[in-house]
Design an enzyme around this catalytic site. Structure first.
Site, PDB file in Angstrom:
ATOM      1  N   ARG A  68     -52.383   4.962 -16.332  1.00 19.69           N
ATOM      2  CA  ARG A  68     -52.917   5.990 -15.432  1.00 19.69           C
ATOM      3  C   ARG A  68     -53.208   5.446 -14.040  1.00 19.69           C
ATOM      4  NH1 ARG A  68     -57.944   8.259 -18.192  1.00 19.69           N
ATOM      5  NH2 ARG A  68     -58.095   6.066 -18.768  1.00 19.69           N
ATOM      6  N   ASN A  95     -54.829  10.808 -20.172  1.00 13.89           N
ATOM      7  CA  ASN A  95     -54.481  10.498 -21.550  1.00 13.89           C
ATOM      8  C   ASN A  95     -54.663  11.750 -22.391  1.00 13.89           C
ATOM      9  OD1 ASN A  95     -54.012   7.786 -21.038  1.00 13.89           O
ATOM     10  ND2 ASN A  95     -56.037   7.132 -21.694  1.00 13.89           N
TER      11      ASN A  95
END
Length: 94
Positions: A20, A38
């Site tokens: 990320r 996520n």
């Protein structure tokens, strides 16, 4: 300048490997807006919005991610741009 938007779901070993934050850094370098998060099934979801060439760069990057990731599959589809600005890492709340 035209703007496009793509949503991707990335599968593989993509959580716990800085996917990320790396995605955020790459997006900011390319001037792409959007977000990444996520998902509870172990995948990562991201939205990329910006100039077509820059979004294409992010889509290519998503197929391998950071060096610590192992990407098995990237599913993508186009969406209508929403005029996003900036790129954020969304927190995970399941």
């Amino acid at each position: 300048m035209p703007v496009i938007r793509n949503r991707v779901i990335v599968s593989g070993s993509v959580q716990g490997v800085f996917f990320r934050d790396s995605c955020r850094q790459v997006a900011e370098r390319h001037g792409v807006a959007g977000w990444v998060r996520n998902l509870p099934d172990g995948t990562v979801e991201a939205v990329f919005e910006g100039p077509p060439a820059a979004v294409a760069d992010l889509l290519r990057w998503a197929h391998h991610g950071p060096e610590t990731a192992v990407v098995d599959r990237v599913r993508q589809h186009e969406e209508t741009p929403e005029g996003l600005t900036g790129f954020v890492v969304r927190s995970t709340r399941w």
